[in-house]
Design a protein around this motif. Structure first.
Motif, mmCIF file in Angstrom:
data_model
loop_
_atom_site.group_PDB
_atom_site.id
_atom_site.type_symbol
_atom_site.label_atom_id
_atom_site.label_comp_id
_atom_site.label_asym_id
_atom_site.label_seq_id
_atom_site.Cartn_x
_atom_site.Cartn_y
_atom_site.Cartn_z
ATOM 1 N N ASP A 191 -14.935 2.946 1.221
ATOM 2 C CA ASP A 191 -15.096 1.800 2.107
ATOM 3 C C ASP A 191 -14.596 2.221 3.480
ATOM 4 O OD1 ASP A 191 -14.838 -0.558 3.574
ATOM 5 O OD2 ASP A 191 -14.231 -1.736 1.827
ATOM 6 N N PRO A 192 -15.425 2.097 4.516
ATOM 7 C CA PRO A 192 -15.003 2.529 5.858
ATOM 8 C C PRO A 192 -13.862 1.697 6.433
ATOM 9 C CG PRO A 192 -17.119 1.377 5.942
ATOM 10 C CD PRO A 192 -16.822 1.613 4.501
ATOM 11 N N SER A 193 -13.521 0.569 5.795
ATOM 12 C CA SER A 193 -12.405 -0.238 6.286
ATOM 13 C C SER A 193 -11.122 0.026 5.506
ATOM 14 C CB SER A 193 -12.760 -1.733 6.195
ATOM 15 O OG SER A 193 -12.883 -2.139 4.842
ATOM 16 N N THR A 194 -11.128 1.045 4.666
ATOM 17 C CA THR A 194 -9.951 1.359 3.862
ATOM 18 C C THR A 194 -9.665 2.852 3.871
ATOM 19 O OG1 THR A 194 -11.160 1.743 1.789
ATOM 20 C CG2 THR A 194 -10.536 -0.534 2.289
ATOM 21 N N VAL A 195 -8.478 3.200 3.400
ATOM 22 C CA VAL A 195 -8.154 4.592 3.087
ATOM 23 C C VAL A 195 -7.651 4.624 1.647
ATOM 24 C CG1 VAL A 195 -7.574 5.213 5.461
ATOM 25 C CG2 VAL A 195 -5.767 4.427 3.912
ATOM 26 N N THR A 196 -7.793 5.763 1.010
ATOM 27 C CA THR A 196 -7.327 5.932 -0.360
ATOM 28 C C THR A 196 -6.070 6.784 -0.352
ATOM 29 O OG1 THR A 196 -9.576 5.794 -1.230
ATOM 30 C CG2 THR A 196 -7.903 6.757 -2.666
ATOM 31 N N LEU A 197 -4.984 6.219 -0.865
ATOM 32 C CA LEU A 197 -3.700 6.907 -0.930
ATOM 33 C C LEU A 197 -3.498 7.453 -2.341
ATOM 34 C CD1 LEU A 197 -1.497 4.163 0.789
ATOM 35 C CD2 LEU A 197 -2.654 6.083 1.915
ATOM 36 N N THR A 198 -3.247 8.747 -2.440
ATOM 37 C CA THR A 198 -2.888 9.349 -3.719
ATOM 38 C C THR A 198 -1.443 9.787 -3.620
ATOM 39 O OG1 THR A 198 -5.156 10.103 -4.100
ATOM 40 C CG2 THR A 198 -3.403 11.149 -5.397
ATOM 41 N N LEU A 199 -0.571 9.145 -4.401
ATOM 42 C CA LEU A 199 0.869 9.351 -4.275
ATOM 43 C C LEU A 199 1.372 10.385 -5.282
ATOM 44 C CD1 LEU A 199 0.353 6.530 -2.935
ATOM 45 C CD2 LEU A 199 2.682 5.967 -3.567
ATOM 46 N N ALA A 200 2.315 11.197 -4.830
ATOM 47 C CA ALA A 200 2.964 12.163 -5.706
ATOM 48 C C ALA A 200 3.660 11.439 -6.850
ATOM 49 C CB ALA A 200 3.968 12.994 -4.917
ATOM 50 N N ASP A 201 3.806 12.136 -7.982
ATOM 51 C CA ASP A 201 4.395 11.516 -9.173
ATOM 52 C C ASP A 201 5.758 10.905 -8.888
ATOM 53 O OD1 ASP A 201 2.180 12.322 -10.561
ATOM 54 O OD2 ASP A 201 3.155 13.990 -11.598
ATOM 55 N N ASP A 202 6.549 11.562 -8.048
ATOM 56 C CA ASP A 202 7.915 11.109 -7.796
ATOM 57 C C ASP A 202 7.966 9.810 -7.003
ATOM 58 O OD1 ASP A 202 10.648 11.534 -8.212
ATOM 59 O OD2 ASP A 202 10.909 12.363 -6.204
ATOM 60 N N LEU A 203 6.804 9.350 -6.507
ATOM 61 C CA LEU A 203 6.748 8.111 -5.737
ATOM 62 C C LEU A 203 6.177 6.945 -6.535
ATOM 63 C CD1 LEU A 203 5.454 9.527 -2.320
ATOM 64 C CD2 LEU A 203 7.811 8.997 -2.961
ATOM 65 N N HIS A 204 5.741 7.189 -7.758
ATOM 66 C CA HIS A 204 5.094 6.136 -8.539
ATOM 67 C C HIS A 204 6.031 4.973 -8.843
ATOM 68 C CE1 HIS A 204 1.625 8.840 -10.225
ATOM 69 N NE2 HIS A 204 1.735 8.883 -8.906
ATOM 70 N N LEU A 205 7.348 5.225 -8.905
ATOM 71 C CA LEU A 205 8.282 4.149 -9.234
ATOM 72 C C LEU A 205 8.271 3.036 -8.200
ATOM 73 C CD1 LEU A 205 12.003 5.074 -8.436
ATOM 74 C CD2 LEU A 205 10.053 6.271 -7.455
ATOM 75 N N PHE A 206 7.766 3.311 -6.999
ATOM 76 C CA PHE A 206 7.751 2.286 -5.952
ATOM 77 C C PHE A 206 6.518 1.388 -6.042
ATOM 78 C CE2 PHE A 206 10.157 5.835 -3.972
ATOM 79 C CZ PHE A 206 11.360 5.181 -3.833
ATOM 80 N N LEU A 207 5.582 1.725 -6.905
ATOM 81 C CA LEU A 207 4.340 0.966 -7.015
ATOM 82 C C LEU A 207 4.455 -0.128 -8.063
ATOM 83 C CD1 LEU A 207 1.772 3.919 -6.998
ATOM 84 C CD2 LEU A 207 2.433 2.480 -5.067
ATOM 85 N N GLY B 85 4.351 -0.122 -0.913
ATOM 86 C CA GLY B 85 5.654 -0.247 -1.551
ATOM 87 C C GLY B 85 6.561 0.951 -1.407
ATOM 88 N N VAL B 86 6.110 1.994 -0.723
ATOM 89 C CA VAL B 86 6.882 3.231 -0.621
ATOM 90 C C VAL B 86 7.628 3.268 0.710
ATOM 91 C CG1 VAL B 86 6.798 5.748 -0.677
ATOM 92 C CG2 VAL B 86 5.153 4.416 -2.006
ATOM 93 N N PRO B 87 8.963 3.286 0.715
ATOM 94 C CA PRO B 87 9.699 3.390 1.987
ATOM 95 C C PRO B 87 9.440 4.748 2.639
ATOM 96 C CG PRO B 87 11.141 2.723 0.160
ATOM 97 C CD PRO B 87 9.870 3.200 -0.446
ATOM 98 N N LEU B 88 9.244 4.759 3.939
ATOM 99 C CA LEU B 88 8.952 6.011 4.636
ATOM 100 C C LEU B 88 10.040 7.079 4.488
ATOM 101 C CD1 LEU B 88 7.079 5.125 7.946
ATOM 102 C CD2 LEU B 88 6.203 6.227 5.888
ATOM 103 N N PRO B 89 11.343 6.723 4.378
ATOM 104 C CA PRO B 89 12.333 7.773 4.158
ATOM 105 C C PRO B 89 12.127 8.564 2.867
ATOM 106 C CG PRO B 89 13.408 5.792 4.956
ATOM 107 C CD PRO B 89 11.992 5.420 4.655
ATOM 108 N N GLU B 90 11.311 8.029 1.947
ATOM 109 C CA GLU B 90 11.031 8.743 0.702
ATOM 110 C C GLU B 90 9.784 9.613 0.781
ATOM 111 O OE1 GLU B 90 13.253 8.648 -1.943
ATOM 112 O OE2 GLU B 90 14.319 7.759 -0.250
ATOM 113 N N VAL B 91 9.108 9.581 1.927
ATOM 114 C CA VAL B 91 7.850 10.299 2.093
ATOM 115 C C VAL B 91 8.078 11.614 2.816
ATOM 116 C CG1 VAL B 91 5.572 10.223 3.179
ATOM 117 C CG2 VAL B 91 6.505 8.182 2.074
ATOM 118 N N GLY B 92 7.486 12.668 2.269
ATOM 119 C CA GLY B 92 7.523 13.975 2.922
ATOM 120 C C GLY B 92 6.273 14.175 3.763
#
Length: 248
Positions: free
Chosen positions: A8-24, A51-58
């Motif tokens: 969908d041109p109005s969206t992006v698809t985020l694929t999160l690393a396993d260690d970030l799944h707890l925030f979903l 749901g993922v805080p930016l300090p947890e993102v690399g």
């Protein structure tokens, strides 16, 4: 937000690393999220809206290219969201000092046992915590995702784990700090200094004074320490921590 894979041109698809799944939320625990782009949306906003805080993102990788959180998506892009690298350096390269929120009191005492500079108050609200973390350049440790999303917070981290053992293990693996066991007061975080038996005689029971040879006193609150009946459990915590940091 939805779990749909349809382009969908109005969206992006985020694929999160396993260690970030707890925030979903549970329905998105597969780690693939479709995020709708609104006016003025940045990539960082979209990640946090999942749901993922930016300090947890690399790293953030958009269609194969590493991209900053300030990037404004154009739509239809695929984004890989990585967790922070471990061990993680503190900005400026300084040896980390820490500030813990009100729910992490047991973790704070264990960190002080290991000689880590650890500030903790059981009566501070969020703005006061952020102010102290910024003023003293302390890493704010919390399990409150909303606290980590405050824009004026200089640096923070989410503590994983329910029990103190797991929380301490997570902290040590994330920052691999230099440990100096038995050098800080577990009550107030002050430095401990060796004390003679004569100098502590008025502050300990006669039986304790007779049974032990080595004492220390806190430079800040004057509390007296000795290796007493709880030493075995504390030794275990220290030994496990030293092994953990050596393996990181």
């Amino acid at each position: 937000m939805s779990g749909s894979d349809a382009p969908d041109p109005s969206t992006v698809t985020l694929t999160l690393a396993d260690d970030l799944h707890l925030f979903l939320p549970p329905r998105l625990r597969a780690g693939r999220v479709t995020a709708a782009i609104a006016d003025e949306s940045t990539l960082g906003h979209l990640v946090e809206s999942a749901g993922v805080p930016l300090p947890e993102v690399g790293r953030l990788v958009v269609d194969g290219a590493e991209t900053p959180a300030s990037y404004r998506p154009v739509g239809g892009e695929a984004v890989e969201v990585y967790a922070v690298h471990r061990p993680q350096p503190v900005p400026g390269g300084a040896e980390p000092a820490f500030l813990l929120d009100v729910h992490l009191g047991t973790l704070a005492r264990r960190m002080r046992l290991l000689g880590l500079d650890t500030a903790y108050h059981n009566d501070c609200d969020d703005p006061v915590l952020v102010e102290q973390a910024n003023a003293e350049h302390r890493v704010l440790l919390t399990q409150d995702r909303g606290l980590l999303r405050r824009r004026n917070l200089w640096f923070g981290a989410y503590v994983r784990g329910v029990r103190p053992d797991a929380q301490l293990d997570d902290l040590l693996r994330r920052f691999a700090p230099r440990l100096r066991p038995w050098t800080r007061c577990t009550s107030c975080n002050g430095h401990l200094t060796a004390a003679t038996k004569d100098s502590v005689a008025a502050d300990v029971e006669p039986g304790t004074l007779a049974a032990f040879e080595n004492f220390a006193r806190c430079d800040e609150c004057a509390r007296v320490y000795w290796h007493g009946s709880h030493g075995g459990r504390l030794d275990e915590i220290v030994d496990t921590a030293l092994r953990t940091v050596a393996q990181v």
